[in-house]
Motif scaffolding. Structure first.
Motif, PDB file in Angstrom:
ATOM      1  N   TYR A 261       7.498 -26.019  23.161  1.00 11.43           N
ATOM      2  CA  TYR A 261       7.639 -26.657  21.847  1.00 11.43           C
ATOM      3  C   TYR A 261       6.309 -26.975  21.177  1.00 11.43           C
ATOM      4  CZ  TYR A 261      12.575 -27.644  23.143  1.00 11.43           C
ATOM      5  OH  TYR A 261      13.885 -27.560  23.512  1.00 11.43           O
TER       6      TYR A 261
ATOM      7  N   CYS B 259       8.056 -38.818  24.122  1.00  9.49           N
ATOM      8  CA  CYS B 259       9.426 -38.409  23.815  1.00  9.49           C
ATOM      9  C   CYS B 259      10.268 -39.672  23.635  1.00  9.49           C
ATOM     10  CB  CYS B 259       9.964 -37.579  24.981  1.00  9.49           C
ATOM     11  SG  CYS B 259      11.738 -37.279  24.885  1.00  9.49           S
ATOM     12  N   PRO B 260      10.845 -39.893  22.450  1.00  6.96           N
ATOM     13  CA  PRO B 260      11.633 -41.126  22.254  1.00  6.96           C
ATOM     14  C   PRO B 260      12.783 -41.252  23.253  1.00  6.96           C
ATOM     15  CG  PRO B 260      11.389 -39.925  20.171  1.00  6.96           C
ATOM     16  CD  PRO B 260      10.775 -39.070  21.242  1.00  6.96           C
TER      17      PRO B 260
ATOM     18  N   ASN C 265      13.242 -36.163  31.269  1.00  5.58           N
ATOM     19  CA  ASN C 265      12.785 -36.774  30.008  1.00  5.58           C
ATOM     20  C   ASN C 265      13.049 -38.287  30.074  1.00  5.58           C
ATOM     21  OD1 ASN C 265      13.273 -33.977  29.589  1.00  5.58           O
ATOM     22  ND2 ASN C 265      13.311 -34.273  27.377  1.00  5.58           N
TER      23      ASN C 265
ATOM     24  N   CYS D 109      18.237 -36.754  22.109  1.00  2.00           N
ATOM     25  CA  CYS D 109      17.048 -36.159  21.489  1.00  2.00           C
ATOM     26  C   CYS D 109      17.380 -35.941  20.020  1.00  2.00           C
ATOM     27  CB  CYS D 109      16.724 -34.829  22.154  1.00  2.00           C
ATOM     28  SG  CYS D 109      15.670 -33.800  21.099  1.00  2.00           S
TER      29      CYS D 109
ATOM     30  N   GLU E 282      20.802 -30.157  25.178  1.00  2.00           N
ATOM     31  CA  GLU E 282      20.602 -31.473  24.548  1.00  2.00           C
ATOM     32  C   GLU E 282      21.402 -31.556  23.241  1.00  2.00           C
ATOM     33  OE1 GLU E 282      16.410 -32.304  24.084  1.00  2.00           O
ATOM     34  OE2 GLU E 282      16.035 -32.040  26.216  1.00  2.00           O
TER      35      GLU E 282
ATOM     36  N   CYS F  30       9.992 -31.084  16.773  1.00  2.00           N
ATOM     37  CA  CYS F  30       9.683 -32.290  17.535  1.00  2.00           C
ATOM     38  C   CYS F  30       8.296 -32.768  17.102  1.00  2.00           C
ATOM     39  CB  CYS F  30       9.690 -31.992  19.037  1.00  2.00           C
ATOM     40  SG  CYS F  30       9.160 -33.418  20.004  1.00  2.00           S
TER      41      CYS F  30
HETATM   42 FE1  SF4 Z   1      11.922 -35.450  23.461  1.00  2.00          FE
HETATM   43 FE2  SF4 Z   1      13.532 -33.960  21.984  1.00  2.00          FE
HETATM   44 FE3  SF4 Z   1      10.926 -33.827  21.586  1.00  2.00          FE
HETATM   45 FE4  SF4 Z   1      12.010 -32.800  23.832  1.00  2.00          FE
HETATM   46  S1  SF4 Z   1      12.349 -32.097  21.732  1.00  2.00           S
HETATM   47  S2  SF4 Z   1      10.168 -34.072  23.680  1.00  2.00           S
HETATM   48  S3  SF4 Z   1      13.670 -34.250  24.179  1.00  2.00           S
HETATM   49  S4  SF4 Z   1      12.216 -35.622  21.244  1.00  2.00           S
END
Ligand code: SF4
Ligand code: 13P
Length: 302
Positions: A24, A84-85, A112, A170, A198, A258
């Motif tokens: 990501y 990561c929230p 996570n 997420c 997710e 993200c």
């Molecule tokens: Fe967290 Fe979603 Fe970002 Fe992955 S994509 S780091 S689960 S917020």
């Protein structure tokens, strides 16, 4: 650009460092990384690499997991605030309450999650090994934290067990809506729908394939299909297009981003490595407890 790339290369040699990146992060980071992968692959490779220093281009829980599994290595995060929230969406109090209420219970924790939460759970999982691990557990009751969507997907595949869910999510995946997927299918009827677990159940039910980021890349790369609707974060397109230059990939909305993963940049990689800043620290008490759940994950996913 060229200058910063050679600087990073020199620093890597000088400091005996290796760069790990999640699918990501921004394209230019994936391009310079020594290893790019999903969360499971990255947690394994962090243990296996011989280098003394790991520059982890991902979010906090990834760096923490690497440090917990390899405390002798220096783990550097290029951006200290890439967090990561969802990792914070589980409660230790609630875990204790559920343990009181259920006998024969396993607390299964998505990787996570913070190191603090990992202290109180029985086993960690990632999206690529959760199904295998949950099936292998002897316990009948499964408290799945923090991600409700991944928990519900796994529960749908293991109907013989009783699941208790937690309301973490997420935002990137949870906000993918079924009407958006239906619109994308109508616009590209030939395309296969590839979904990260997710996502919510309606999206999962609309999928031709459900899997981790690596699973999605493998599926698209080995499939005879020429077009794919991608229900996960936009960063995955870099590897998808690299492996499949002639295939077509479509996202379903404009928010498949993200923001935390996108905070990592080449100058931040160079600066953090040069100055050895943002080193991940996990205290001994946390590490010795959290390593049990991560170690069990590596063991059960073999
Ligand atoms: Fe967290 Fe979603 Fe970002 Fe992955 S994509 S780091 S689960 S917020
Ligand atoms: P995987 O790469 O393990 O599928 O995880 C996706 C994710 O959201 C990481 O933050």
């Amino acid at each position: 650009m060229k200058e910063i790339l050679s600087k990073i290369e020199l620093l890597k040699k000088e400091k005996d460092a290796v760069i790990l990146a999640h699918y990501y992060v921004n394209d230019e980071i994936q391009e310079i990384a020594d290893y790019v992968g999903d969360s499971y692959y990255l947690s394994k490779i962090a243990v296996e690499v011989p280098q003394k220093v790991i520059v982890f281009c991902g979010v906090t829980f990834m760096g923490e997991s690497a440090k917990i599994l390899s405390p002798e290595k220096m783990v550097i995060m290029p951006e200290a605030n890439a967090d990561c929230p969802m990792a914070h969406m589980a409660s230790i109090e609630k875990i204790k309450e559920v343990r009181e209420k259920y006998d024969d219970l396993a607390v299964v924790c998505y990787i996570n999650s913070t190191a603090e939460i990992k202290k109180y759970v029985d086993v960690c999982v990632t999206s690529s090994n959760a199904l295998k691990i949950v099936k292998a557990l002897p316990q009948q009751n499964i408290y799945f934290v923090p991600d409700e969507n991944l928990g519900r997907y796994i529960a749908s595949k293991v109907p013989e067990k009783n699941f208790i869910f937690n309301n973490g999510y997420c935002h990137v995946h949870d906000e993918i809506m079924i009407d958006e997927v239906e619109d994308a299918k109508a616009a590209h009827p030939e395309a296969k729908v590839l979904v990260h677990p997710e996502c919510t159940m309606p999206i999962i039910e609309a999928a031709d394939y459900v899997g981790s980021t690596s699973g999605i890349i493998d599926y698209a790369t080995t499939s005879d299909a020429e077009a794919f609707i991608i229900c996960t974060e936009i960063g995955i397109l870099y590897q998808l297009k690299k492996n499949n230059p002639d295939k077509k990939f479509y996202l379903v909305n404009k928010n498949q981003i993200c923001p935390n993963m996108k905070k990592i940049s080449l100058p931040k990689v160079a600066y953090a490595l040069e100055n050895e800043i943002n080193q991940v620290e996990v205290d001994d008490e946390t590490r010795t407890k959290a390593v049990l759940a991560l170690g069990k994950m590596l063991e059960l996913s073999k």
